[in-house]
Design an enzyme around this catalytic site. Structure first.
Site, mmCIF file in Angstrom:
data_model
loop_
_atom_site.group_PDB
_atom_site.id
_atom_site.type_symbol
_atom_site.label_atom_id
_atom_site.label_comp_id
_atom_site.label_asym_id
_atom_site.label_seq_id
_atom_site.Cartn_x
_atom_site.Cartn_y
_atom_site.Cartn_z
ATOM 1 C CD GLU A 187 -1.865 -2.317 1.537
ATOM 2 O OE1 GLU A 187 -0.712 -2.588 1.953
ATOM 3 O OE2 GLU A 187 -2.782 -3.152 1.506
ATOM 4 C CG HIS A 256 -9.835 -6.480 8.783
ATOM 5 N ND1 HIS A 256 -8.876 -7.067 9.551
ATOM 6 C CD2 HIS A 256 -9.421 -6.648 7.503
ATOM 7 C CE1 HIS A 256 -7.927 -7.588 8.782
ATOM 8 N NE2 HIS A 256 -8.231 -7.343 7.533
HETATM 9 C C1 LIG Z 1 -2.010 -4.160 4.752
HETATM 10 C C2 LIG Z 1 -3.060 -5.100 4.284
HETATM 11 N N1 LIG Z 1 -3.434 -5.061 2.983
HETATM 12 C C3 LIG Z 1 -4.377 -5.907 2.536
HETATM 13 C C4 LIG Z 1 -4.958 -6.813 3.369
HETATM 14 C C5 LIG Z 1 -6.024 -7.771 2.840
HETATM 15 N N2 LIG Z 1 -5.443 -9.109 2.764
HETATM 16 C C6 LIG Z 1 -5.622 -9.974 3.764
HETATM 17 S S1 LIG Z 1 -4.812 -11.390 3.498
HETATM 18 C C7 LIG Z 1 -4.216 -10.887 2.023
HETATM 19 C C8 LIG Z 1 -3.354 -11.798 1.229
HETATM 20 C C9 LIG Z 1 -2.124 -12.185 1.950
HETATM 21 O O1 LIG Z 1 -1.472 -13.234 1.314
HETATM 22 P P1 LIG Z 1 -0.218 -14.000 1.908
HETATM 23 O O2 LIG Z 1 0.693 -13.042 2.599
HETATM 24 O O3 LIG Z 1 0.353 -14.800 0.823
HETATM 25 O O4 LIG Z 1 -0.814 -14.921 3.055
HETATM 26 P P2 LIG Z 1 -1.812 -16.167 2.932
HETATM 27 O O5 LIG Z 1 -3.189 -15.574 3.005
HETATM 28 O O6 LIG Z 1 -1.542 -16.860 1.665
HETATM 29 O O7 LIG Z 1 -1.565 -17.001 4.143
HETATM 30 C C10 LIG Z 1 -4.672 -9.597 1.751
HETATM 31 C C11 LIG Z 1 -4.373 -8.849 0.526
HETATM 32 C C12 LIG Z 1 -4.556 -6.805 4.714
HETATM 33 N N3 LIG Z 1 -5.108 -7.617 5.622
HETATM 34 N N4 LIG Z 1 -3.597 -5.953 5.142
#
Ligand SMILES: Cc1ncc(C[n+]2csc(CCOP(=O)(O)OP(=O)(O)O)c2C)c(N)n1
Ligand SMILES: [Mg+2]
Lengths: 454, 325
Positions: A187, A256
């Site tokens: 972000e 959230h």
């Molecule tokens: C700063 C932020 N941006 C966006 C999100 C929304 N979000 C939650 S999980 C996620 C994906 C994360 O993927 P990864 O790090 O690969 O973890 P996984 O879910 O695969 O365990 C996103 C974009 C968030 N929680 N925090």
């Protein structure tokens, strides 16, 4: 064991049974796909909760609008004797442990489209159709991208995934990957990038998956986007829209669920907009994209499905800075915006039963603020209630009540009462979450207080 | 045929790790069902498919060590030994939940079990984990902080800042990148430039390697190597786990961005089944013992479910408590 229509998203209330992938009498294992279910956002697969035999299919494929949690099939589980209180069996007993939620706000599905559809906000004869706020936002983006090649869209999951909340559905297909970009979860980086691109004359629409994640980028928003015009003596403007869902959705917890109205309206140089319905969403988003300043455009996840009549014309715009009186009365003024408007409308019948007919002002724009509309109403009614979802401490509502008392002091017949979110991080538990947000009871008791009906 | 690769664990210990993996799997399946039944709300991210990572790392952990992770945390807190009934009651938002129903799926903590959450903002746990390591070093304790981070989170700026700090100040931290190939709907190659994710730490002078995260034994050996490196050199270490989540990102994700074939291929390499096979063949653990473990876990999960549904909602006054100490 009854197999129930599952809730597959925090906001799903009903679903369609698209297809059965098993037959009666068929042996299935835990995790096997039983059926395809269509939700408000997508088609999902229903997995078998256990090993067993499909004893009966209750709901035929092709059935629509099946309420969440109604039985759709019966699974005879292998061998084991079943727990009487299995979560998958709806029975009186297990739902007793359920909540006594102050019976209103949890169902935000109450359709109030009729109220917004009766609004005449301008005199032109638009060709209108009833669409959801999700679709209205999508149309606004698509129309402005069509009109202006400098407009582009970036954010997490906006392109190939069609948007985490499906607002940007189809835009990648329509405009291609040069203008609709999936970003990494960076972000601070992509916000700064978008601001730089705006300085160079492009007009980015920067989506935050939710505004909670804008905090990662808040330094760029405030220090770079908001202040550049002033710091540069008018040399550098930043025509950019930051948009995405704001506020508390449903049970997504402390990190959230927060409202950024007060945060961003504190900042000189930012425009802050928060529509409550599809029509305003489209008109305001188009105005925001055309605006030469940074605009914080705050949506609400629970309102994405709300429908109202929305003009299809390219030149339909709603001016930033104009409030909308959605109910005309004379007994008091109730002021809200975004989700809080819906809380006010849910309380309206009861307020009317008290013999009171309020002016209800939907602010739509928080900054600039339609002070004239507010003061005119207050001078007529002499009583004010303000409803905001965000925390009440040093809040926008507090500032609004200051403005009203300093501009309408001689007209006020009672103190101004503000109903805000409680001063706590958002709890997860169903009963606590409902209480953390402004409740219908609180709105009604505020109304009673300013009208001395207590 | 797989070779017997770890002699350091007794069969009893290995059975314990198998039990842990199986518990996490069954717990998550039940959580998925309860979500579908509307008993769990909000976001719910399941760990199914990734069990070998947390269990393999567990095999190298001392009870005093600390752990921190993201919102995909049910498996992690179970691995740390918290009673599953308190975890499930948190998911159902009840009084007996590990966070008293106030945190939810993404926000679980247990100081007693040295589990520091449970963080919903992508990347936030990484500097926090480095801070835990800082405290261990500051106090002169022989503890390691273990920090889990997703592949998607590896693009978040504070992760790089945390790597730099950890290396610059020689902190006892093990970074575990859970590369399950997707961050929500975005495949790693669409979000991350460069070759391997762990190399983003090695440029800061942190030693690291990539491991097959679908195999308990490979994870366990790497985890022990990493631990010994941290003990001997007082420096951080990074392990990238090649792993996979079988389910969508959260309960509402239909996961149409990947093919059924891909999912089935990964499932054919299931960490629990493959451990079971190795225990049978290479360690001569008999089948009855393994079956017993499974039967007991299934029984336990029924009790866990019951507990989580019978526990009352939190008292209303809980709304205002614990904002400050
Ligand atoms: C700063 C932020 N941006 C966006 C999100 C929304 N979000 C939650 S999980 C996620 C994906 C994360 O993927 P990864 O790090 O690969 O973890 P996984 O879910 O695969 O365990 C996103 C974009 C968030 N929680 N925090
Ligand atoms: Mg991932």
């Amino acid at each position: 064991m009854n197999i129930l229509l599952p809730a597959l998203s925090p906001t799903m209330e009903q679903g369609n049974l698209v297809k059965w992938l098993v037959k009666e009498g068929q042996q299935v294992n835990s995790g096997d796909i039983l059926a395809e279910i269509e939700t408000d956002k997508a088609t999902m697969e229903l997995e078998s909760p256990d090993d067993g035999i499909i004893q009966k299919i209750i709901v035929e494929e092709g059935s629509e609008n099946i309420p969440v949690n109604s039985p759709i099939a019966i699974l005879k589980v292998d061998g084991e004797d079943e727990l009487p209180n299995s979560g998958l069996v709806v029975n009186e007993k297990s739902s007793e442990a359920e909540v006594n939620i102050p019976n209103d706000i949890q169902s935000t599905s109450v359709s109030i489209s009729s109220i917004f559809n009766n609004q005449v906000t301008d005199d032109k004869n638009w060709s209108e159709k009833e669409i959801s706020m999700r679709e209205a936002l999508n149309e606004a983006i698509a129309e402005e991208m069509d009109l202006d090649k400098d407009v582009f869209l970036l954010g997490e999951e906006v392109a190939e995934y069609d948007g985490a909340y499906k607002v940007t559905q189809g835009l990648l297909d329509k405009f291609g990957s040069k203008r609709v970009l999936d970003t990494p979860i960076s972000e601070h980086g992509f916000t700064g990038l978008a601001i730089g691109a705006a300085m160079a004359g492009l007009k980015p629409i920067c989506e935050f998956m939710t505004f909670n994640f804008s905090m990662q980028a808040i330094d760029q928003i405030i220090n770079s986007a908001a202040k550049s015009l002033y710091m540069s003596g008018g040399e550098i403007n930043v025509p950019i829209v930051f948009r995405g869902p704001n506020g508390a959705a449903a049970r997504v917890g402390a990190q959230h669920s927060q409202c950024f109205i007060s945060w961003y309206s504190h900042i000189p140089g930012l425009i802050v907009v928060a529509p409550s319905n599809a029509r305003d969403a489209k008109g305001l988003l188009k105005s925001s994209i055309r605006n030469p300043n940074p605009v914080i455009f705050l949506e609400h996840e629970l309102l994405y499905k709300e429908k109202s009549n929305v003009p299809s014309e390219n030149d339909f715009l709603i001016p930033i800075g104009k409030a909308n009186i959605i109910n005309e009365g004379s007994d008091l003024t109730i002021i809200g915006f975004s989700m809080s408007i819906h809380r006010i409308l849910l309380a309206l019948p009861e307020i009317q039963q008290l013999g009171l007919n309020p002016d209800i002002i939907d602010l739509r724009s928080i900054k600039p603020l339609d002070e004239e509309c507010i003061y005119q109403s207050v001078k007529k009614t002499n009583r004010v209630v303000i409803v905001e979802d965000g925390w009440g401490n040093t809040s926008f509502g507090s500032h609004l009540s200051y403005l009203i008392q300093s501009n309408c002091f001689d007209y006020l017949d009672s103190e101004i009462v503000k109903v805000s979110g409680k001063d706590v991080p958002m709890p997860y538990a169903e009963n606590l979450e409902a209480l953390a947000l402004p409740t219908r009871e609180e709105i009604i008791s505020a109304v009673k207080k300013v009208t001395y009906k207590n | 045929m797989a070779k017997k690769i770890s002699n350091s664990f007794t069969n009893k210990e290995l059975l314990g790790f198998y039990e842990k993996m199986f518990l996490i799997r069954k717990f998550e399946e039940k959580a998925g069902q309860l979500y579908g039944a509307g008993k769990i709300g909000g976001f719910c991210h399941l760990y199914i498919g990734q069990e070998a990572v947390v269990t393999g790392i567990l095999s190298s952990i001392q009870s005093e060590d600390t752990v921190v992770t993201s919102y995909r945390d049910h498996g992690h807190i179970l691995a740390r030994g918290v009673d599953p009934k308190f975890v499930m009651a948190e998911l159902t938002g009840r009084k007996d939940g590990i966070s008293k129903g106030k945190g939810g799926s993404m926000h679980m903590f247990s100081k007693a079990n040295r589990f520091y959450g449970g963080h919903g903002i992508v990347g936030a746990q990484v500097p926090i984990g480095v801070g835990l390591a800082f405290a261990h070093k500051y106090r002169g304790e022989k503890k390691i902080s273990r920090v889990y981070v997703g592949d998607g989170a590896m693009n978040n700026g504070q992760v790089f800042e945390a790597f730099n700090l950890a290396s610059l100040w020689n902190l006892p931290v093990l970074f575990i990148i859970e590369n399950n190939r997707y961050g929500m709907g975005t495949a790693v190659n669409r979000s991350a430039a460069g070759k391997e994710l762990y190399e983003r730490a090695t440029v800061f002078g942190i030693k690291g390697e990539k491991i097959n995260g679908m195999d308990f034994f490979e994870v366990s050996q790497a985890a022990i190597r990493a631990r010994d490196h941290i003990y001997e050199n007082s420096k951080p270490y990074v392990l990238e786990m090649d792993t996979y989540r079988y389910r969508g990102h959260s309960m509402s994700d239909p996961a149409t961005y990947r093919s059924k074939d891909e999912v089935n291929e990964m499932k054919s390499n299931d960490p629990i089944l493959s451990m079971k096979n190795k225990l049978l063949k290479d360690y001569k653990i008999n089948e009855d013992e393994l079956n017993n473990v499974e039967i007991n876990i299934k029984k336990q999960i029924k009790e866990v479910e019951k507990f989580s549904l019978e526990s009352p909602l939190p008292e209303i006054n809980e709304l205002f408590t614990e904002v400050y100490l």
